[in-house]
Design a protein around this motif. Structure first.
Motif: not given
Length: 152
Positions: A4, A8, A12, A104, A107-108, A133
């Motif tokens: 990913n 990601l 950003r 973010i 998601f992380e 996403a």
């Protein structure tokens, strides 16, 4: 999802790119439209800032309540109700950057292991966390392309 890092990284970049566009736009274009059926420059930036928390709520819903139905929204009505036409683009970018950073982080730290969880959208059908996403990136790109028309 195998890797990913690009996903990601792309998430950003949306606020960074739009921030650059806003910094190079003149206030004279803020309320103009390139198409009568699309947002003005100001409204588009306001929309991005407004929409991120909605997407974040959907992310949490998909993770914690898989298979549930996410609410659908009328973007045009939200623009009127929240008076996008009066929003300062520079302030909207700050809000969007902060909200995107929260997405973010989600998601992380929270999404791994849940990428295949999905919710049902009344108009779009099943949407997995991974789909959402990627849809955010597509949404960013759609509005970035539109905003670049104002700088031409």
């Amino acid at each position: 999802m195998a890797n990913n890092a690009y996903l990601l990284s792309s998430l950003r970049k949306g606020p960074i790119i739009v921030g650059w566009i806003v910094a190079h736009a003149t206030p004279e274009i803020y309320d103009t439209k390139t198409d009568p059926d699309r947002f003005s420059f100001r409204e588009a930036v306001a929309h991005l800032a407004d929409w991120e928390p909605i997407l974040h709520e959907r992310m949490k819903q998909i993770k914690f309540n898989p298979g549930s139905v996410v609410p659908a929204y009328d973007e045009g009505q939200r623009a009127i109700q929240l008076n996008y036409a009066a929003v300062d683009p520079a302030e909207a970018i700050k809000r969007w950057e902060a909200s995107r950073a929260e997405s973010i982080r989600f998601f992380e730290h929270e999404a791994p292991g849940f990428w295949n969880n999905y919710a049902k959208h009344p108009e779009r059908g099943e949407i997995s966390l991974y789909d959402l996403a990627n849809m955010e990136i597509a949404h960013d790109t759609y509005h970035i392309e539109h905003m670049l028309q104002f700088l031409a």
